[in-house]
Design an enzyme around this catalytic site. Sequence first.
Site, short mmCIF file in Angstrom:
data_model
loop_
_atom_site.label_atom_id
_atom_site.label_comp_id
_atom_site.label_asym_id
_atom_site.label_seq_id
_atom_site.Cartn_x
_atom_site.Cartn_y
_atom_site.Cartn_z
N ASP A 369 0.84 -1.20 0.00
CA ASP A 369 0.00 0.00 0.00
C ASP A 369 0.88 1.25 0.00
OD1 ASP A 369 -2.28 1.92 1.11
OD2 ASP A 369 -3.28 0.06 0.57
N ARG A 446 -6.31 16.24 3.24
CA ARG A 446 -5.17 15.31 3.42
C ARG A 446 -3.89 15.88 2.80
NH1 ARG A 446 -3.89 9.00 2.11
NH2 ARG A 446 -3.61 8.35 4.23
N LYS A 479 -4.12 -0.96 -6.73
CA LYS A 479 -5.16 -0.28 -5.94
C LYS A 479 -5.07 1.20 -6.29
CE LYS A 479 -6.41 0.66 -1.10
NZ LYS A 479 -5.99 0.40 0.28
N TRP A 480 -6.10 1.72 -6.93
CA TRP A 480 -6.12 3.10 -7.44
C TRP A 480 -6.91 3.95 -6.45
CZ3 TRP A 480 -4.61 4.71 -12.63
CH2 TRP A 480 -4.94 6.03 -12.92
N ASP A 481 -6.19 4.76 -5.69
CA ASP A 481 -6.84 5.51 -4.61
C ASP A 481 -7.14 6.95 -5.01
OD1 ASP A 481 -7.84 5.93 -2.06
OD2 ASP A 481 -6.09 5.10 -1.04
N MET A 482 -7.98 7.63 -4.26
CA MET A 482 -8.32 9.03 -4.50
C MET A 482 -8.85 9.56 -3.16
SD MET A 482 -10.48 11.59 -5.05
CE MET A 482 -12.14 10.94 -5.05
N ASP A 551 -12.99 2.20 4.49
CA ASP A 551 -11.80 2.08 5.33
C ASP A 551 -12.15 1.44 6.66
OD1 ASP A 551 -9.95 3.00 3.59
OD2 ASP A 551 -9.69 4.98 4.48
C1 GLA Z 1 -6.82 5.64 1.89
C2 GLA Z 1 -7.28 4.24 1.60
C3 GLA Z 1 -6.57 3.29 2.55
C4 GLA Z 1 -5.10 3.40 2.38
C5 GLA Z 1 -4.66 4.84 2.57
C6 GLA Z 1 -3.20 5.04 2.21
O1 GLA Z 1 -7.23 6.08 3.13
O2 GLA Z 1 -8.66 4.14 1.71
O3 GLA Z 1 -7.00 1.96 2.30
O4 GLA Z 1 -4.72 2.96 1.11
O5 GLA Z 1 -5.41 5.73 1.77
O6 GLA Z 1 -2.79 6.33 2.36
#
Ligand code: GLA
Length: 807
Positions: A369, A446, A479-482, A551
Amino acid sequence: MIDIRENDGGRTLFVLNTENTTYTFRLLENGQIEHLYYGPRIDVLSSDGLLEHHAFPPGNSSIYSSECGSFSPEDMRYEYSAPGKGDIRESMIEAVYADGSRSLDLIYDSHEVKNGKPELKGMPSSYGKEDEVQSLIINLKDKNGPLLCRLIYSVFESSDVICRRTVLENIAEEPLRIEKAMSMQLDMDPGSYVFHTFTGAWAREMKKSDIPLKAGKISVSSRTGSSSNRANPFFMISEKGTTEDYGLCYGFNLVYSGNHYEAAERSAYGKIRVLSGIQPEGFEWILDKGECFETPEAVLCVSDEGFGSLSRRFHRFIKEHIVRGKWQHKNRPVLLNSWEAAYFDISESRLLGLAKKAKAAGIELFVMDDGWFGKRDDDSTSLGDWYVNKKKLPHGIKGLADKIGELGLKFGIWVEPEMVNEESELYKAHPEWALRIPGKDHSTGRNQMFLDLSINEVQEYIINCMKELFSSADISYVKWDMNRNFTDVYSAALPAERQGEVAHRYILGLYRIMKELTKAFPNILFEGCASGGNRFDPGILSYFPQIWASDDSDAIARVQIQEGYSYGYPQCTYTAHVSDVPNHQTLRRTPLETRFNVAASAVLGYECNLSDLSSEELDVIKEQISLYKKWRSVLQFGEYYRCRSFSDATDKNSLESDDNKDAEWVIVSPDKKKAVCVVLQQLVHPNTQWLMIKPKGLDPDKKYRIRSRVFKTNLKDFGGLVNYVAPVHVKQDGAIHNILAKFVKMETEKEDHLMSGSALMKAGMRLKSAFSGCGYSEEMRFYPDHASRMYFIESQEEKDERTDKPE
Ligand code: GLA
């Protein structure tokens, strides 16, 4: 499927049939279109009896023209609406001509029918083969101005779904400003309806609320820039009294990942208008001569067999016509994600340590991650600098991926490509790429900013950068986050009058990036994420087959979150992890068994620090994973039935109790030969020993064997009660207690029954008595707070097949 009667009393009647539903409308004398019916399948002989008869317009209402003096547009059921000609309800389309006028008089011009679907450019939409879907295009023309409007209906016969979208075209010399363009409108007859929304926040997504539509307007929407956890674009409208298994209900969703808006308005005359589309607040779009604006696609479905049937129709549709690519029907791997085990504090040795444990437990994919790139030691820096941090990973991503590969695991990686930190190389090089108002303070979330995806060059940068990264090692999963919401929405690349376009252009840019990357890496399993479920919608699912649902991995909180998703999305689209206790979001301790039972009801993963777990716990996890693999295709792709919900607040002994809430669900293989049923309780209600399960969706005529999952309990969970049987006094948590707990293992009760499907579904299966202060025996069900059970149901003809063998 699409049946057009050119001469229905001199006018055209349109009938759109799916296997179990009918949608019908007809031209009016003034060229507008009257909606007649949407509901369970009917035989439409003609519009006779379905048309409204208006002898005169209601007092104090406007009429369209003197030739149409018998009705007021305000009291009609229309297929579309616009302001200015007497319909004063909320409208579907709003635009301003160059002269400042806002009246739109959209009138039927022509229609065409096509097999398949007309292409929607730049945006994802549902798909189907030419023999699976047929489309109707209604061309409308503004009588008073140079605007064309197309209403597109796509009928998915076997899925019982109708998709709708709208296209606006400017045929004037001057530009035209669109202020609102909804994807769909549904005008319903007066009745007692309930509007069901799915709202929430970070770590508590998808809370269902049931709001009676008594008067006025109810709306949900998002202005976060994403489809958001504040209000999912999926919503339902039901007839009052509808339950899980009975009653009329409608469901709607949008194939869109940006700001959206859904509303239901009860008119002065009791009719309900339902709208869904791009959020009009903050939205404006300038259409130059000859240009078209296409709305995202709306998905509509109806069932008169309750919410459960509606949900399963949505599930099938999403599985067959939204999710696509290699992973569409493929079993998803069990993964270990490093986030909660290590947060930003990662290193090659730490990750490899976790990976070794993961392999021993039967995990198939290891996911690194956040924290691996730039100077990323916390969330204040480095987004945008997608090169490896050599201090943490001296052998680079390839070095780590190869070692993980040697262990026999697939390797996956976390990215958040849409973002930039002010503290990053990328921001220093390209401050103009951040989405912000030049020269003004910018509010962040953030510590990060959006990259302006409306700019082509930025899209190119992200595509190239990610292509390089994804091909730099053997990467099987991304895992493509935002992780933030829009603020100060402004693109330095657009002129002042086009700033209302930024939010939508961002999403179009995102879709281009997702399309290019998923095309370039067809084998990678992409998982969407946005601080959990802040962007969970059919738009994302058109590219990424699964999304991190929340989360919040606390099992009890997850029951409600996953139940919320289950109304509109199949369980193969939402992922869930078994994590450590106390849980990092709630500090609650739930049994490992329950964490598994809940996470295994979605796409299962682990996110605990396996390196810190005891060998006993690792053994349990190993057993869980091996069991999951045997039942994975049922659990991931079976038909989902909600049986009992915390929100039903029904007490198992019919005693008044606020603290005891049960949930129960069952997942059934499409051929009904296998099923997994889970039952779970929130808190114990004393002296209520009795419980039964009542699964749904089985074949009433089949004979089924139902077995419980047997697992070991911890003696220490009985506290000082051990002294009832111990020859010497055992002090709680003392040395003897700990030794006893290590060696004395008690198994949970064994349930093994043979019942017909009809008996199971109608009478239910009674479980052994729960512990209740006394009566401990092997026959007793150990069932404390947050306890749960999983039951495996197999049709007898199948008993020797597959489930006893590994996949
Ligand atoms: C978000 C995602 C988490 C994790 C964090 C990493 O909060 O939902 O699962 O990947 O970012 O910074």
